[in-house]
Design an enzyme around this catalytic site. Structure first.
Site, PDB file in Angstrom:
ATOM      1  N   ASP A  99       0.920  -1.135  -0.012  1.00  0.00           N
ATOM      2  CA  ASP A  99      -0.055  -0.192  -0.163  1.00  0.00           C
ATOM      3  C   ASP A  99       0.850   1.314  -0.037  1.00  0.00           C
ATOM      4  O   ASP A  99       2.123   1.328  -0.932  1.00  0.00           O
ATOM      5  CB  ASP A  99      -1.323  -0.329   0.881  1.00  0.00           C
ATOM      6  CG  ASP A  99      -1.882   1.126   0.709  1.00  0.00           C
ATOM      7  OD1 ASP A  99      -3.402   1.017   0.313  1.00  0.00           O
ATOM      8  OD2 ASP A  99      -2.204   2.164   2.034  1.00  0.00           O
ATOM      9  N   HIS A 292      -7.198  -6.389  -1.109  1.00  0.00           N
ATOM     10  CA  HIS A 292      -5.618  -5.594  -1.127  1.00  0.00           C
ATOM     11  C   HIS A 292      -4.775  -5.878  -0.175  1.00  0.00           C
ATOM     12  O   HIS A 292      -3.510  -5.422  -0.423  1.00  0.00           O
ATOM     13  CB  HIS A 292      -6.529  -3.923  -0.943  1.00  0.00           C
ATOM     14  CG  HIS A 292      -5.495  -2.602  -0.742  1.00  0.00           C
ATOM     15  ND1 HIS A 292      -4.345  -2.556  -1.547  1.00  0.00           N
ATOM     16  CD2 HIS A 292      -5.795  -2.443   0.369  1.00  0.00           C
ATOM     17  CE1 HIS A 292      -4.208  -1.599  -1.341  1.00  0.00           C
ATOM     18  NE2 HIS A 292      -4.316  -1.534   0.233  1.00  0.00           N
TER      19      HIS A 292
END
Length: 312
Positions: A99, A292
């Site tokens: 991320d 994610h």
């Protein structure tokens, strides 16, 4: 067993988790996460023969959170990792990020190839510096409700996330961002949308995990992490000298097939064109069905890929 301590680096106090002996591997987390997000990787990489260090990044968890929004630029965040390597008594390291930690890792490798000998990014492809400031480009494209824009006004997202931190962590981590519609903020709705306290957690996230994240964010608040987003345009300006630069160290990219960061038009294009920035890309691994929070969702596959990359 991982131990933890706080180390002075680059003018701040940085909390780290560490385990193992051998070549240094630094793990950089993203938003809204913590060094705890690497809980499955730290012991696995340590057993594989590496000295693994995962910091709470600047503004997160038990690491210092400077008050000045300008203290969260890509230069500050890369500077922290450069200083951390030195503070650990090492001259070189492998850097891995997920991320927001991925841009930090990519820029560490780009700015300081003398220190960072290999680089891996999870979920977020390497920097393709666009033709203009990111927020300007969004507006020019007619987009006014993207979450980057919602995060710009100081205090707004903080108030929403801090109203019920437990529910916030359930929503952001538990819901994930496989559905790109969650990245657009409907007027009057907020980023989180309708909150469901009884929504079951995904199998990879326990009540104890939620408690750990929520306790940390109740203490720290969300401002530090949100300040990273408030430097998006500034980062574009600061990185002008590296327009078109490549990262020549051995590199690895891992993402989930259901991660909206790579499934959108721009994200998919960047994944397809990784070699433009990474001429020494060793593998591009897309884990089928994963979202994610890849290193928490699919630790066995991520660990195997990272160990293979570190050992070859």
């Amino acid at each position: 067993m991982a131990s933890s301590r706080t180390i002075p680096v680059n003018g701040i106090e940085m909390f780290v988790r560490e385990q193992g002996e051998g070549p240094l591997v630094v793990l950089c987390h993203g938003w809204p996460e913590l060094s705890y997000s690497w809980r499955h990787q730290i012991p696995a990489l340590a057993v594989a023969g590496f000295r693994v260090v995962a910091p709470d990044m600047r503004g997160f968890g038990q690491t210092s959170a400077p008050a000045d929004v300008n203290a969260y630029s890509i230069f500050d965040n890369v500077g922290d990792i450069v200083a951390l390597v030195a503070a650990l008594g090492e001259k070189q390291a492998v850097v891995i990020g997920h991320d927001w930690g991925a841009p930090v890792a990519w820029h560490c490798a780009m700015f300081r190839p003398d220190i960072f000998t290999r680089v891996a990014g999870l979920s977020v492809p390497p920097p393709f510096r666009g033709r203009g400031r990111p927020l300007d480009l969004l507006r020019e494209g007619g987009i006014t409700d993207f979450y980057w824009q919602y995060f710009q006004e100081e205090g707004v997202a903080e108030a929403e996330f801090e109203r019920d931190v437990d529910l916030t962590m359930r929503a952001v981590l538990g819901r994930g961002i496989s559905d790109a519609s969650h990245l657009h903020v409907a007027k009057g709705q907020g980023f989180l949308g309708p909150l469901e306290s009884d929504r079951p957690l995904p199998h990879w996230l326990s009540e104890a995990d939620i408690r750990h994240f929520a306790d940390a964010y109740r203490r720290s608040g969300f401002r530090g992490g949100l300040n990273w987003y408030r430097n998006l345009d500034r980062n574009w300006e600061l990185t002008a000298p590296w327009q078109g630069a490549q990262i020549h160290q051995p590199s690895l990219f891992i993402a989930g097939s259901k991660d909206s960061v790579i499934t959108g038009l721009i994200g998919a294009k960047r994944v397809n064109e990784l070699d433009r920035v990474l001429p020494n890309l060793k593998a591009r691994i897309i884990i089928e069905g994963a979202g994610h929070w890849i290193q928490q969702e699919r630790p066995d596959e991520v660990n195997a890929a990272l160990i293979d990359f570190l050992k070859t």
